[in-house]
Design a protein around this motif. Structure first.
Motif, PDB file in Angstrom:
ATOM      1  N   GLY A 197       0.812  -1.213   0.000  1.00 23.81           N
ATOM      2  CA  GLY A 197       0.000   0.000   0.000  1.00 23.81           C
ATOM      3  C   GLY A 197       0.844   1.261   0.000  1.00 23.81           C
ATOM      4  O   GLY A 197       0.581   2.196  -0.773  1.00 23.81           O
ATOM      5  N   SER A 198       1.863   1.301   0.835  1.00 25.15           N
ATOM      6  CA  SER A 198       2.722   2.486   0.914  1.00 25.15           C
ATOM      7  C   SER A 198       3.457   2.719  -0.395  1.00 25.15           C
ATOM      8  O   SER A 198       3.527   3.847  -0.893  1.00 25.15           O
ATOM      9  N   VAL A 199       4.015   1.658  -0.953  1.00 20.53           N
ATOM     10  CA  VAL A 199       4.774   1.790  -2.194  1.00 20.53           C
ATOM     11  C   VAL A 199       3.883   2.240  -3.349  1.00 20.53           C
ATOM     12  O   VAL A 199       4.234   3.143  -4.115  1.00 20.53           O
ATOM     13  N   ALA A 200       2.713   1.608  -3.482  1.00 16.17           N
ATOM     14  CA  ALA A 200       1.827   1.930  -4.605  1.00 16.17           C
ATOM     15  C   ALA A 200       1.303   3.365  -4.521  1.00 16.17           C
ATOM     16  O   ALA A 200       1.280   4.086  -5.524  1.00 16.17           O
ATOM     17  N   LEU A 201       0.883   3.786  -3.343  1.00 13.95           N
ATOM     18  CA  LEU A 201       0.355   5.142  -3.194  1.00 13.95           C
ATOM     19  C   LEU A 201       1.457   6.182  -3.330  1.00 13.95           C
ATOM     20  O   LEU A 201       1.243   7.258  -3.895  1.00 13.95           O
ATOM     21  N   HIS A 202       2.645   5.872  -2.820  1.00 18.74           N
ATOM     22  CA  HIS A 202       3.784   6.782  -2.976  1.00 18.74           C
ATOM     23  C   HIS A 202       4.142   6.927  -4.454  1.00 18.74           C
ATOM     24  O   HIS A 202       4.417   8.037  -4.936  1.00 18.74           O
ATOM     25  N   ALA A 203       4.130   5.820  -5.176  1.00 21.47           N
ATOM     26  CA  ALA A 203       4.448   5.854  -6.605  1.00 21.47           C
ATOM     27  C   ALA A 203       3.404   6.633  -7.387  1.00 21.47           C
ATOM     28  O   ALA A 203       3.737   7.369  -8.328  1.00 21.47           O
ATOM     29  N   ALA A 204       2.135   6.498  -7.013  1.00 19.62           N
ATOM     30  CA  ALA A 204       1.071   7.199  -7.727  1.00 19.62           C
ATOM     31  C   ALA A 204       1.220   8.712  -7.614  1.00 19.62           C
ATOM     32  O   ALA A 204       1.139   9.440  -8.610  1.00 19.62           O
ATOM     33  N   ASP A 205       1.445   9.201  -6.400  1.00 17.84           N
ATOM     34  CA  ASP A 205       1.629  10.639  -6.215  1.00 17.84           C
ATOM     35  C   ASP A 205       2.983  11.107  -6.738  1.00 17.84           C
ATOM     36  O   ASP A 205       3.108  12.189  -7.323  1.00 17.84           O
ATOM     37  N   GLY A 206       4.008  10.282  -6.544  1.00 18.84           N
ATOM     38  CA  GLY A 206       5.341  10.662  -6.972  1.00 18.84           C
ATOM     39  C   GLY A 206       5.490  10.730  -8.479  1.00 18.84           C
ATOM     40  O   GLY A 206       6.177  11.621  -9.006  1.00 18.84           O
ATOM     41  N   ALA A 207       4.852   9.812  -9.203  1.00 17.12           N
ATOM     42  CA  ALA A 207       4.944   9.813 -10.661  1.00 17.12           C
ATOM     43  C   ALA A 207       4.358  11.094 -11.246  1.00 17.12           C
ATOM     44  O   ALA A 207       4.909  11.674 -12.189  1.00 17.12           O
ATOM     45  N   THR A 208       3.256  11.539 -10.676  1.00 14.34           N
ATOM     46  CA  THR A 208       2.645  12.774 -11.155  1.00 14.34           C
ATOM     47  C   THR A 208       3.542  13.970 -10.863  1.00 14.34           C
ATOM     48  O   THR A 208       3.692  14.870 -11.694  1.00 14.34           O
ATOM     49  N   LEU A 209       4.147  13.985  -9.699  1.00 18.35           N
ATOM     50  CA  LEU A 209       5.052  15.076  -9.333  1.00 18.35           C
ATOM     51  C   LEU A 209       6.233  15.142 -10.298  1.00 18.35           C
ATOM     52  O   LEU A 209       6.609  16.224 -10.770  1.00 18.35           O
ATOM     53  N   ILE A 210       6.804  13.999 -10.626  1.00 15.03           N
ATOM     54  CA  ILE A 210       7.937  13.957 -11.544  1.00 15.03           C
ATOM     55  C   ILE A 210       7.514  14.427 -12.932  1.00 15.03           C
ATOM     56  O   ILE A 210       8.217  15.207 -13.586  1.00 15.03           O
ATOM     57  N   TRP A 211       6.369  13.936 -13.393  1.00 15.92           N
ATOM     58  CA  TRP A 211       5.883  14.313 -14.724  1.00 15.92           C
ATOM     59  C   TRP A 211       5.665  15.824 -14.812  1.00 15.92           C
ATOM     60  O   TRP A 211       6.099  16.476 -15.768  1.00 15.92           O
ATOM     61  N   ASN A 212       5.003  16.368 -13.829  1.00 17.14           N
ATOM     62  CA  ASN A 212       4.713  17.801 -13.853  1.00 17.14           C
ATOM     63  C   ASN A 212       5.974  18.650 -13.710  1.00 17.14           C
ATOM     64  O   ASN A 212       6.039  19.771 -14.219  1.00 17.14           O
ATOM     65  N   THR A 213       6.979  18.126 -13.012  1.00 19.66           N
ATOM     66  CA  THR A 213       8.227  18.860 -12.835  1.00 19.66           C
ATOM     67  C   THR A 213       9.007  18.957 -14.140  1.00 19.66           C
ATOM     68  O   THR A 213       9.517  20.019 -14.502  1.00 19.66           O
ATOM     69  N   TRP A 214       9.088  17.856 -14.867  1.00 23.36           N
ATOM     70  CA  TRP A 214       9.933  17.816 -16.061  1.00 23.36           C
ATOM     71  C   TRP A 214       9.207  18.234 -17.329  1.00 23.36           C
ATOM     72  O   TRP A 214       9.819  18.754 -18.258  1.00 23.36           O
ATOM     73  N   PHE A 215       7.902  17.994 -17.385  1.00 19.15           N
ATOM     74  CA  PHE A 215       7.168  18.287 -18.610  1.00 19.15           C
ATOM     75  C   PHE A 215       6.220  19.472 -18.476  1.00 19.15           C
ATOM     76  O   PHE A 215       5.567  19.857 -19.438  1.00 19.15           O
ATOM     77  N   LYS A 216       6.147  20.031 -17.258  1.00 21.12           N
ATOM     78  CA  LYS A 216       5.348  21.233 -17.025  1.00 21.12           C
ATOM     79  C   LYS A 216       3.920  21.084 -17.541  1.00 21.12           C
ATOM     80  O   LYS A 216       3.357  21.965 -18.157  1.00 21.12           O
ATOM     81  N   ASP A 217       3.366  19.930 -17.303  1.00 16.26           N
ATOM     82  CA  ASP A 217       2.028  19.670 -17.813  1.00 16.26           C
ATOM     83  C   ASP A 217       1.279  18.806 -16.815  1.00 16.26           C
ATOM     84  O   ASP A 217       1.875  18.061 -16.053  1.00 16.26           O
ATOM     85  N   SER A 218       0.000  18.916 -16.836  1.00 21.13           N
ATOM     86  CA  SER A 218      -0.811  18.090 -15.946  1.00 21.13           C
ATOM     87  C   SER A 218      -0.896  16.691 -16.523  1.00 21.13           C
ATOM     88  O   SER A 218      -1.201  16.496 -17.701  1.00 21.13           O
ATOM     89  N   TRP A 219      -0.581  15.705 -15.706  1.00 17.05           N
ATOM     90  CA  TRP A 219      -0.553  14.317 -16.157  1.00 17.05           C
ATOM     91  C   TRP A 219      -1.976  13.814 -16.386  1.00 17.05           C
ATOM     92  O   TRP A 219      -2.603  13.189 -15.559  1.00 17.05           O
ATOM     93  N   GLY A 220      -2.442  14.080 -17.626  1.00 23.50           N
ATOM     94  CA  GLY A 220      -3.772  13.621 -17.977  1.00 23.50           C
ATOM     95  C   GLY A 220      -4.874  14.272 -17.170  1.00 23.50           C
ATOM     96  O   GLY A 220      -6.014  13.829 -17.184  1.00 23.50           O
ATOM     97  N   ASN A 221      -4.549  15.379 -16.487  1.00 26.82           N
ATOM     98  CA  ASN A 221      -5.538  16.078 -15.668  1.00 26.82           C
ATOM     99  C   ASN A 221      -6.224  15.149 -14.668  1.00 26.82           C
ATOM    100  O   ASN A 221      -7.405  15.313 -14.355  1.00 26.82           O
ATOM    101  N   LEU A 222      -5.487  14.179 -14.156  1.00 29.79           N
ATOM    102  CA  LEU A 222      -6.045  13.248 -13.194  1.00 29.79           C
ATOM    103  C   LEU A 222      -5.989  13.846 -11.794  1.00 29.79           C
ATOM    104  O   LEU A 222      -4.983  14.417 -11.399  1.00 29.79           O
TER     105      LEU A 222
END
Length: 256
Positions: free
Chosen positions: A180-205
């Motif tokens: 649970g910790s790993v999956a939820l951390h990855a879900a929030d973290g992946a969006t943070l990384i995407w928005n940091t490098w691509f300056k875009d909302s990750w699918g507006n999710l």
């Protein structure tokens, strides 16, 4: 002309952020391979889970692969995150002026410990992952009696099943907490990384949608796979059972 403490601090923070982001894909691939085994237990039970795990070891448990593709990225990612937290919370000399205040605000802004990303990250690194690694990787390899270095061929999902049968409440708590910790951390973290490098909302999710995907796509399938394994009868020899028991009870989590 030497750099100001504020600029140096900001540079270090940027480096730590980059390190944390760069190591994340390696960890994600490792998790994909590692969690495929319990997920496939929904289809083929303990036997298929064990076969899948043995194949996965060819990727992440070789002399070089374990350090570069699994443990290395996890350790570096954790150190970078903790170091950044400590640096952000440490007192600093605030530069004067409007520009200085703006720069300092950007350099010292950080998520509180109560956010899901922070809570799941620290729970993984400080609680669930150390216990999991020691119990499933380190202790079974000890040469002491009666463990006698349980070999990879004998350390399959029967070992997991033994823990689920012998210490059900503790095993389920540790597995559910880790996944649970790993999956939820990855879900929030992946969006943070995407928005940091691509300056875009990750699918507006939304946060809720991302977490729902993590629960439905990772947590539930893995835990259902472990449930399928736990429902099967044990299929281990008595001498191997004693070695399993000794490996588990090296940990205080299973000894008390």
């Amino acid at each position: 002309m030497s750099a100001s403490p504020s600029n140096t601090r900001k540079t270090v923070l940027n480096v730590l952020t980059t390190v944390s982001h760069v190591t994340s894909p390696f960890i994600s691939v490792f998790l994909l391979v590692h969690l495929a085994a319990p997920v496939l237990a929904n289809v083929g039970g303990t036997n298929l889970a064990s076969q899948t795990m043995i194949l996965g070891r060819e990727y992440y448990q070789t002399p070089i692969g374990e350090g570069l593709l699994a443990l290395g990225p996890i350790v570096v990612h954790s150190i970078a995150g903790i170091s950044k937290r400590l640096l952000l919370t440490a007192p600093s000399n605030k530069p004067s002026g409007a520009d200085g205040k703006s720069s300092e605000k950007r350099a010292t802004s950080h998520r509180p410990l109560t956010t899901l990303l922070s809570l799941t990250g620290y729970a993984t690194v400080l609680i669930f992952l150390p216990v999991h690694f020691l119990v499933h990787r380190d202790y079974p390899a000890l040469p002491i009696e009666p463990i006698s270095s349980v070999g990879p061929a004998s350390l399959d999902y029967e070992y997991v099943k033994y823990g689920l049968h012998t210490w059900p409440w503790r095993s389920w708590f540790l597995y559910a907490g880790l996944v649970g910790s790993v999956a939820l951390h990855a879900a929030d973290g992946a969006t943070l990384i995407w928005n940091t490098w691509f300056k875009d909302s990750w699918g507006n999710l939304s946060h809720k949608t991302r977490r729902t995907i993590a629960v439905g796509g990772v947590i539930i399938p893995v835990l259902l796979g472990l449930t399928a394994i736990a429902r099967e009868p044990p299929m281990i020899m008595s001498f191997l059972q004693n070695r399993y028991h000794a490996a588990y009870t090296q940990s205080i989590a299973f000894r008390v």
